[in-house]
Design a protein around this motif. Sequence first.
Motif, PDB file in Angstrom:
ATOM      1  N   LYS A   2       0.841  -1.196   0.000  1.00 15.44           N
ATOM      2  CA  LYS A   2       0.000   0.000   0.000  1.00 15.44           C
ATOM      3  C   LYS A   2       0.878   1.248   0.000  1.00 15.44           C
ATOM      4  CE  LYS A   2      -3.781  -2.472   0.543  1.00 15.44           C
ATOM      5  NZ  LYS A   2      -4.794  -2.589  -0.533  1.00 15.44           N
ATOM      6  N   PHE A   3       0.264   2.390  -0.335  1.00 16.37           N
ATOM      7  CA  PHE A   3       1.013   3.645  -0.329  1.00 16.37           C
ATOM      8  C   PHE A   3       1.568   3.959   1.058  1.00 16.37           C
ATOM      9  CE2 PHE A   3      -1.270   4.597  -4.333  1.00 16.37           C
ATOM     10  CZ  PHE A   3      -0.197   5.048  -5.098  1.00 16.37           C
ATOM     11  N   LYS A   4       0.837   3.585   2.099  1.00 19.26           N
ATOM     12  CA  LYS A   4       1.296   3.872   3.455  1.00 19.26           C
ATOM     13  C   LYS A   4       2.587   3.130   3.802  1.00 19.26           C
ATOM     14  CE  LYS A   4      -1.601   0.328   5.677  1.00 19.26           C
ATOM     15  NZ  LYS A   4      -2.669   0.079   6.664  1.00 19.26           N
ATOM     16  N   ASP A   5       2.856   2.036   3.078  1.00 19.36           N
ATOM     17  CA  ASP A   5       4.078   1.267   3.316  1.00 19.36           C
ATOM     18  C   ASP A   5       5.314   1.940   2.722  1.00 19.36           C
ATOM     19  OD1 ASP A   5       2.587  -0.820   4.555  1.00 19.36           O
ATOM     20  OD2 ASP A   5       2.066  -1.616   2.572  1.00 19.36           O
ATOM     21  N   LEU A   6       5.102   3.002   1.949  1.00 17.66           N
ATOM     22  CA  LEU A   6       6.221   3.682   1.289  1.00 17.66           C
ATOM     23  C   LEU A   6       6.732   4.875   2.091  1.00 17.66           C
ATOM     24  CD1 LEU A   6       4.881   3.597  -2.386  1.00 17.66           C
ATOM     25  CD2 LEU A   6       6.624   2.128  -1.369  1.00 17.66           C
ATOM     26  N   GLY A   7       6.191   5.064   3.298  1.00 22.21           N
ATOM     27  CA  GLY A   7       6.692   6.127   4.174  1.00 22.21           C
ATOM     28  C   GLY A   7       6.141   7.505   3.881  1.00 22.21           C
ATOM     29  N   LEU A   8       4.986   7.570   3.202  1.00 17.93           N
ATOM     30  CA  LEU A   8       4.384   8.864   2.874  1.00 17.93           C
ATOM     31  C   LEU A   8       3.602   9.402   4.070  1.00 17.93           C
ATOM     32  CD1 LEU A   8       3.074   7.914  -0.692  1.00 17.93           C
ATOM     33  CD2 LEU A   8       5.150   9.202  -0.128  1.00 17.93           C
ATOM     34  N   SER A   9       3.492  10.719   4.153  1.00 14.59           N
ATOM     35  CA  SER A   9       2.822  11.358   5.282  1.00 14.59           C
ATOM     36  C   SER A   9       1.303  11.202   5.182  1.00 14.59           C
ATOM     37  CB  SER A   9       3.171  12.853   5.327  1.00 14.59           C
ATOM     38  OG  SER A   9       2.626  13.520   4.200  1.00 14.59           O
ATOM     39  N   GLU A  10       0.637  11.430   6.294  1.00 15.13           N
ATOM     40  CA  GLU A  10      -0.826  11.297   6.338  1.00 15.13           C
ATOM     41  C   GLU A  10      -1.507  12.278   5.394  1.00 15.13           C
ATOM     42  OE1 GLU A  10      -2.826   9.117   7.824  1.00 15.13           O
ATOM     43  OE2 GLU A  10      -1.044   8.014   8.470  1.00 15.13           O
ATOM     44  N   ASN A  11      -0.961  13.485   5.278  1.00 17.44           N
ATOM     45  CA  ASN A  11      -1.556  14.484   4.390  1.00 17.44           C
ATOM     46  C   ASN A  11      -1.543  14.028   2.935  1.00 17.44           C
ATOM     47  OD1 ASN A  11      -2.091  16.243   6.487  1.00 17.44           O
ATOM     48  ND2 ASN A  11      -0.191  17.382   6.243  1.00 17.44           N
ATOM     49  N   VAL A  12      -0.424  13.472   2.508  1.00 16.54           N
ATOM     50  CA  VAL A  12      -0.309  12.976   1.132  1.00 16.54           C
ATOM     51  C   VAL A  12      -1.181  11.746   0.933  1.00 16.54           C
ATOM     52  CG1 VAL A  12       1.266  11.953  -0.561  1.00 16.54           C
ATOM     53  CG2 VAL A  12       1.971  13.974   0.731  1.00 16.54           C
ATOM     54  N   LEU A  13      -1.211  10.866   1.914  1.00 19.51           N
ATOM     55  CA  LEU A  13      -2.055   9.665   1.822  1.00 19.51           C
ATOM     56  C   LEU A  13      -3.528  10.035   1.712  1.00 19.51           C
ATOM     57  CD1 LEU A  13      -0.318   7.360   4.477  1.00 19.51           C
ATOM     58  CD2 LEU A  13      -0.266   7.085   1.988  1.00 19.51           C
ATOM     59  N   LYS A  14      -3.923  11.089   2.420  1.00 19.24           N
ATOM     60  CA  LYS A  14      -5.316  11.546   2.372  1.00 19.24           C
ATOM     61  C   LYS A  14      -5.662  12.066   0.982  1.00 19.24           C
ATOM     62  CE  LYS A  14      -8.606  14.467   4.893  1.00 19.24           C
ATOM     63  NZ  LYS A  14      -8.764  15.495   5.945  1.00 19.24           N
ATOM     64  N   ALA A  15      -4.725  12.820   0.373  1.00 18.72           N
ATOM     65  CA  ALA A  15      -4.947  13.325  -0.988  1.00 18.72           C
ATOM     66  C   ALA A  15      -5.050  12.169  -1.973  1.00 18.72           C
ATOM     67  CB  ALA A  15      -3.816  14.269  -1.383  1.00 18.72           C
ATOM     68  N   LEU A  16      -4.197  11.168  -1.831  1.00 20.91           N
ATOM     69  CA  LEU A  16      -4.240   9.994  -2.705  1.00 20.91           C
ATOM     70  C   LEU A  16      -5.586   9.276  -2.595  1.00 20.91           C
ATOM     71  CD1 LEU A  16      -0.663   8.560  -2.083  1.00 20.91           C
ATOM     72  CD2 LEU A  16      -1.539   9.378  -4.271  1.00 20.91           C
ATOM     73  N   GLU A  17      -6.066   9.160  -1.373  1.00 21.12           N
ATOM     74  CA  GLU A  17      -7.355   8.502  -1.146  1.00 21.12           C
ATOM     75  C   GLU A  17      -8.492   9.276  -1.803  1.00 21.12           C
ATOM     76  OE1 GLU A  17     -10.197   7.087   2.620  1.00 21.12           O
ATOM     77  OE2 GLU A  17      -8.159   7.798   2.975  1.00 21.12           O
ATOM     78  N   ASP A  18      -8.445  10.603  -1.691  1.00 22.98           N
ATOM     79  CA  ASP A  18      -9.484  11.442  -2.293  1.00 22.98           C
ATOM     80  C   ASP A  18      -9.543  11.275  -3.806  1.00 22.98           C
ATOM     81  OD1 ASP A  18     -10.114  12.346   0.196  1.00 22.98           O
ATOM     82  OD2 ASP A  18      -9.534  14.428  -0.138  1.00 22.98           O
TER      83      ASP A  18
END
Length: 214
Positions: A2-18
């Motif tokens: 998952k994207f979260k496994d790549l060390g990305l921040s919560e803000n970026v992960l939230k944008a990806l989800e949107d």
Amino acid sequence: MKFKDLGLSENVLKALEDYGYKEPTPIQIQTIPYIMEGQDVIGQSQTGTGKTASFGLPLIEKIDTSLNKVQAIILCPTRELRKFTKYKEGVKVLAVYGGESIERQIKGLKQGVKIVVGTPGRVMDHMRRKTLKLNNVRMCVLDEADEMLNMGFEEDIETILKEVPEMRQTVLFSATMNKRILGITKKYLNKPKNIKIKAKELTVDRIEQISLEV
């Protein structure tokens, strides 16, 4: 993965989800960790495999929001990068390219842009006008390098790279590799990680092509 496994921040992960990004593509899985670590990277994969997010996501993470200067330059315009900054406070992206009012671009550059995406020709124009200063650039991305060289931008690219501080991270993405591209990588990249993704299926097989004589 998952994207979260790549060390990305919560803000970026939230944008990806949107925007409906579910899982990273193979090129993203292999390049994002190296770029996050600050290593130079050569990424070779076909169009449509997710190259923009491969460099765009870690680039956004590495921006120092407290420094009100241009910190990253991406040659070969893409507007897709902007949406990843949706929840990243203080990260402004500006596209500079021909065909658009240069006065509007100059105004944008004066407003504290952190990332500039542009064609080599228009970037050079701003450099000559001294409206774009590259002395604080920490990352330089050459996207669709083969296309830029085919369009005759090789000399412009080299001129721009010479103006960017030597102590920087350089990332190059291209669908194909030839002697001219390899020459640039040897000259301007520092011990890059070379990542090549083989396409499982040809992109052109999924595109309907139509020709009209006029």
